[in-house]
Design a protein around this motif. Structure first.
Motif, short mmCIF file in Angstrom:
data_model
loop_
_atom_site.label_atom_id
_atom_site.label_comp_id
_atom_site.label_asym_id
_atom_site.label_seq_id
_atom_site.Cartn_x
_atom_site.Cartn_y
_atom_site.Cartn_z
N GLY A 46 0.84 -1.20 0.00
CA GLY A 46 0.00 0.00 0.00
C GLY A 46 0.86 1.24 0.00
O GLY A 46 2.01 1.22 -0.47
N ILE A 47 0.35 2.33 0.56
CA ILE A 47 1.09 3.59 0.53
C ILE A 47 1.49 4.07 1.92
O ILE A 47 1.94 5.20 2.09
N GLY A 48 1.31 3.21 2.94
CA GLY A 48 1.72 3.59 4.29
C GLY A 48 0.59 4.10 5.16
O GLY A 48 0.85 4.71 6.20
N ASN A 49 -0.66 3.84 4.81
CA ASN A 49 -1.79 4.26 5.63
C ASN A 49 -1.98 3.39 6.86
O ASN A 49 -2.53 3.85 7.86
N HIS A 50 -1.59 2.13 6.81
CA HIS A 50 -1.73 1.19 7.93
C HIS A 50 -3.13 1.23 8.53
O HIS A 50 -3.31 1.53 9.72
N PRO A 51 -4.17 0.92 7.75
CA PRO A 51 -5.55 1.07 8.23
C PRO A 51 -5.92 0.16 9.38
O PRO A 51 -6.91 0.42 10.08
N ASP A 52 -5.16 -0.92 9.62
CA ASP A 52 -5.46 -1.84 10.71
C ASP A 52 -4.53 -1.66 11.89
O ASP A 52 -4.41 -2.55 12.74
N TRP A 53 -3.86 -0.52 11.92
CA TRP A 53 -3.03 -0.19 13.09
C TRP A 53 -3.73 0.97 13.82
O TRP A 53 -3.82 2.07 13.31
N ALA A 54 -4.29 0.68 14.98
CA ALA A 54 -5.03 1.66 15.77
C ALA A 54 -6.28 2.12 15.01
O ALA A 54 -6.76 1.42 14.10
N TYR A 55 -6.81 3.28 15.39
CA TYR A 55 -8.04 3.79 14.78
C TYR A 55 -7.89 5.29 14.63
O TYR A 55 -7.63 6.00 15.60
N ALA A 56 -8.01 5.77 13.41
CA ALA A 56 -7.87 7.20 13.15
C ALA A 56 -9.25 7.84 13.10
O ALA A 56 -10.11 7.40 12.33
N TRP A 57 -9.45 8.85 13.94
CA TRP A 57 -10.74 9.54 13.86
C TRP A 57 -10.68 10.52 12.70
O TRP A 57 -9.62 11.04 12.38
N PRO A 58 -11.81 10.75 12.01
CA PRO A 58 -13.09 10.06 12.20
C PRO A 58 -13.18 8.82 11.32
O PRO A 58 -12.55 8.75 10.26
N VAL A 59 -13.95 7.84 11.75
CA VAL A 59 -14.27 6.59 11.04
C VAL A 59 -13.05 5.90 10.43
O VAL A 59 -13.13 5.31 9.36
N ASN A 60 -11.93 5.98 11.11
CA ASN A 60 -10.68 5.35 10.69
C ASN A 60 -10.15 5.92 9.37
O ASN A 60 -9.46 5.24 8.61
N ARG A 61 -10.45 7.16 9.10
CA ARG A 61 -9.97 7.84 7.88
C ARG A 61 -8.55 8.34 8.14
O ARG A 61 -8.30 9.10 9.08
N ARG A 62 -7.62 7.94 7.29
CA ARG A 62 -6.22 8.28 7.51
C ARG A 62 -5.84 9.65 6.95
O ARG A 62 -4.98 10.33 7.49
N ILE A 63 -6.44 10.04 5.85
CA ILE A 63 -6.16 11.35 5.25
C ILE A 63 -7.49 12.08 5.10
O ILE A 63 -8.39 11.62 4.39
N ILE A 64 -7.63 13.19 5.80
CA ILE A 64 -8.89 13.92 5.71
C ILE A 64 -8.92 14.77 4.43
O ILE A 64 -7.87 15.09 3.87
N TYR A 65 -10.12 15.12 4.00
CA TYR A 65 -10.36 15.86 2.76
C TYR A 65 -9.75 15.13 1.57
O TYR A 65 -9.20 15.74 0.64
N ASN A 66 -9.85 13.78 1.60
CA ASN A 66 -9.13 12.99 0.61
C ASN A 66 -9.75 12.98 -0.78
O ASN A 66 -9.16 12.41 -1.71
N ARG A 67 -10.93 13.62 -0.95
CA ARG A 67 -11.44 13.77 -2.32
C ARG A 67 -10.48 14.60 -3.15
O ARG A 67 -10.41 14.49 -4.39
N CYS A 68 -9.68 15.44 -2.47
CA CYS A 68 -8.73 16.32 -3.16
C CYS A 68 -7.53 15.56 -3.72
O CYS A 68 -6.68 16.16 -4.39
N SER A 69 -7.45 14.27 -3.45
CA SER A 69 -6.31 13.50 -3.97
C SER A 69 -6.47 13.16 -5.44
O SER A 69 -5.53 12.63 -6.06
N ALA A 70 -7.66 13.43 -5.99
CA ALA A 70 -7.91 13.15 -7.41
C ALA A 70 -8.57 14.37 -8.05
O ALA A 70 -9.17 15.21 -7.36
N ASP A 71 -8.47 14.48 -9.36
CA ASP A 71 -9.07 15.62 -10.05
C ASP A 71 -10.59 15.48 -10.09
O ASP A 71 -11.15 14.45 -9.66
N PRO A 72 -11.32 16.47 -10.58
CA PRO A 72 -12.78 16.39 -10.58
C PRO A 72 -13.34 15.18 -11.32
O PRO A 72 -14.45 14.73 -11.02
#
Length: 771
Positions: free
Chosen positions: A515-541
């Motif tokens: 993967g890219i280093g998000n480690h989704p099964d290590w602990a719990y990221a608030w909110p709802v285990n989301r590792r990068i917030i505002y992540n719609r911005c990672s892709a174009d429209p």
């Protein structure tokens, strides 16, 4: 870019990850007044005068705008650059439109803003008017260009003291991350925030990252490195006077007398769900007693009557308003600004309760050298607490990862975990109310404190997580919370972290193997285990990742392929979800222009309260919106009274006010005593050599310490002057195994108008040789 922090020395584990990035070709920029160990490992060191972060950052913003280095597609679709602002908005000589003065409540005046001109233009349907060509003179983009154009790199160099060539190299290197296939990360700490314009500096970082398209993307973002492992968690749980759990504002008795008044101020965006979060919090507090008929016991919740910040509360103590104080893992007698005044004010208290692992200076203010205990009537209670490794529970790190920690050993003697102490303390208070009554006992007597004889961390975690009260089941997401009293949650952003009490998500420890280093099964990221917030911005429209080699989300024509929990409505076509990529803001986009700040919609440079230079960008010297609590405290550089800049920082060997580390013999051996750092040029002027003692003084006090003469500290050529700097370490006090003077006796009680954080990092002092 590493600005206002020293990762190598104060966050050494984090530094390993930075080094890994460097090993793969990443570049590290270190912006700091002194040449730290982080600077030694950087690819580019950028020295700036303390208190000039905003000028520096505004210079980078201007450089990106002027040289067309912005991420234009991101700018148009994911920020408010195209929004049109009221034609009435203006800026002139340090003031934004709407400037006025009001009584600050302590005998003086401060600037406040009528923000009506800071509003957007609306069409007949009440929608914000936009110009996606970005050409309209009232567009946020054009207003930005006009505002930041004053911050050319030559002017920034003259204010910050950073060589122009270095600034140019820095601007070119970092603004190159505006290339859609690249990402830039900004890390900061107290060297950004502990100023009277600290919040605006963070705003400037966010603006810079937004125009370069670095928000919501892998490798990007604005990342605070906290001063300890659970500062994030303590803020999440509202250990600040102006918020309640989940970053909701504390109601004010004047503007929010009723629950309806409070909910009427709910902002837009996803915050429109705040009534669900807030009512569920009230249900967690008062359980069955909180019903729709009594507004869920809203009247029981304390309301703000005036500012209750650290500086304000200290002043109220000195004026006799506050009679008692509980200091829980806090040592303001050493850590607070103008700390000597706080020790003097302690004499006016009837009682102090100090909860700590050792007897600290706040608990022993009456033992300070020169103090006569017989003249002090304050009663002090010391409750011995357990160390972090002696208790279980969660911490939340800078990445919002909530991680469960188990107790490694039992606490010694009578020391008890914090939960044990607060549980017993509350039960004792409630028993007293049951026995003796009181003016308003119901908030205590009806509190939902149902933990049994011994409260456990697991029980509290479940209450924080939240429950469906109709079924008794723990909820898995804040989306399940309701405003009708059918759900409870001690903190909506933590919903889901303890949904399965047999295998809580916060206890997971599964490393990512690909993967890219998000480690989704290590602990719990608030909110709802989301590792990068505002992540719609990672892709174009259209749903194509900006960097195909590092995709977080990608639209395949049918659905999203993802490596994270979506921070957007993934059921919508990509062009639709792209309209609101920043779901928490009312606009749905990043705010380059915002009316949320007390001191302006754009960051503006002001000098620190105490400065050796006049403000070169306007006629307004220091932040006009800050409260001047003690006008008599302000020192001056005139007539060489206090001509030297002082800044404070920490050591690797010691921690905060030193209560833990100054009682550990091996750390005391490694770093036995207080010292101050000065440049060789200042040492020559003062006539001292390495190890000799000096007296460091400000308008508020003085202390004595040996000097470390080091080339890590250099003078600044700024404003046509050569300015020297003294580096101050503040871990010492008169208690503990290793003792020393309290350096914070000389720091000012003056802070940021948005956060009230004190200006520890830039003030004026003088030094003289001890003879």
């Amino acid at each position: 870019m590493n600005i206002g922090l020293n990762t190598a020395e104060n966050h050494p584990v984090s530094m390993k990850w930075i080094q890994k990035a460097k090993d793969k070709g990443g570049k590290l920029i270190c912006v700091d007044p002194r040449f730290t160990r982080t600077a030694a490992l950087s690819d580019l060191y950028v020295p700036i005068r303390p208190g000039t972060n905003v000028a520096f950052l505004n210079g980078l913003i201007n450089y990106a705008l002027k040289n067309d280095l912005v991420h234009e597609e991101y700018l148009i679709h994911y920020t408010n650059a195209s929004f049109l602002v009221s034609p009435e908005f203006d800026f002139e000589d340090g003031y934004f439109s709407g400037a006025a003065t009001e009584d600050d409540g302590i005998g003086g005046e401060k600037n406040v803003y009528d923000k009506s001109s800071w509003s957007y233009q609306l069409n007949g349907d009440g929608e914000i008017v936009r110009d996606e060509t970005l050409a309209d003179p009232n567009s946020v983009y054009q207003l930005m260009k006009k505002h930041f154009s004053r911050y050319d790199l030559k002017s920034v160099s003259e204010t910050t003291g950073c060589p122009l060539k270095t600034l140019e190299e820095c601007a070119e290197l970092f603004c190159d991350t505006g290339d859609p296939k690249k990402a830039g990360n900004v890390m900061y700490a107290m060297g950004i925030t502990q100023f009277s314009h600290g919040a605006e500096a963070v705003r400037a970082i966010a603006i810079l990252q937004s125009i370069l398209g670095n928000m919501g993307r892998p490798g990007g973002g604005v990342n605070a490195q906290r001063g300890q492992s659970n500062v994030q968690g303590s803020t999440d749980m509202a250990m600040l006077y102006h918020i309640i759990p989940g970053y909701m504002p504390v109601p004010h008795e004047k503007s929010h007398p009723t629950l309806a008044d409070y909910h009427a101020t709910t902002p837009g965006g996803y915050w429109e769900n705040r009534p669900k979060f807030f009512n569920s919090l009230l249900k967690a507090f008062w359980g069955e007693y909180a019903t729709p008929d009594n507004d869920f016991c809203y009247d029981y919740l304390p309301k703000l009557d005036k500012e209750r910040s650290h500086i304000a509360s200290s002043k109220y103590t000195g004026e006799g308003e506050i009679k008692g104080m509980i200091c829980w893992a806090d040592n303001p007698a050493v850590g607070g600004p103008t700390a000597g005044r706080k020790r003097d004010y302690s004499r006016k208290l009837d009682w102090i309760i100090s909860v700590d692992i050792f007897e600290n200076e706040t608990a022993t203010f009456w033992k300070e050298p020169g103090v006569n205990p017989e003249e002090i009537d304050t009663e002090v209670f010391l409750l011995p607490a357990a160390l972090h490794i002696e208790r279980d529970g969660t911490i939340s790190n800078s990445g919002r990862w909530i991680q469960w920690r188990y107790a490694a050993i039992e606490p010694p003697g009578d020391a008890k975990p914090d939960l044990w102490i607060v549980d017993r303390l509350f039960k004792a208070v409630r028993k007293e109310y049951e026995t003796s009554g009181g003016a308003f006992p119901d908030p205590i007597l009806k509190m939902n404190w149902d933990y049994g004889e011994n409260a456990s961390s697991a029980e509290v975690a479940q209450e924080i997580n939240g429950k469906d009260l109709t079924t008794g089941n723990l909820i898995t997401s804040f989306a399940q919370l309701q405003d009708d009293g059918s759900t409870s949650s001690g903190n909506w952003i933590y919903a889901g972290y303890y949904a399965d009490p047999d295998e809580p998500a916060c206890q997971k420890r599964i490393r990512e193997t690909e993967g890219i280093g998000n480690h989704p099964d290590w602990a719990y990221a608030w909110p709802v285990n989301r590792r990068i917030i505002y992540n719609r911005c990672s892709a174009d429209p259209q749903g194509n990742p900006w960097n195909p080699d590092l995709p977080l989300f990608a639209w395949n024509g049918i659905e999203w392929e993802s490596l994270d929990v979506p921070d957007f409505n993934a059921s919508l076509p990509p062009e639709e979800s792209a309209k609101r990529p920043f779901i928490m803001t009312a606009e749905g986009v990043s705010r380059l222009f915002s009316n949320a700040m007390a001191d302006g919609p754009f960051p503006e440079h002001y000098e620190p309260w105490e400065s050796p230079l006049l403000n070169q960008f306007s006629g307004v010297q220091f932040n006009p919106c800050s409260t001047v609590w003690y006008p008599e405290d302000r020192g001056s550089a005139e007539e060489n009274q206090f001509p030297i800049i002082a800044t404070s920082y920490r050591l690797s060997e010691h921690y905060q006010t030193g209560m833990m580390t100054r009682n550990m013999p091996w750390l005391v051996e490694a770093m036995p005593s207080l010292f101050v750092e000065i440049s060789p040029s200042l040492a020559q002027k003062v006539g001292v050599t390495n190890g000799e003692k000096v007296i460091v003084s400000s308008h508020r006090g003085e202390f004595e310490a040996p000097v470390c003469v080091t080339p890590r500290i250099k003078s600044f050529n700024a404003g046509g002057k050569t300015l020297e700097m003294v580096g101050i370490i503040w871990h010492w006090g008169f208690a503990g195994l290793s003792k020393g003077p309290v350096a914070n006796d000389i720091t000012p009680s003056f802070g940021d108008p948005n956060t009230t954080i004190p200006e520890y990092k830039a003030f004026l002092c003088n030094i003289r040789k001890v003879v």
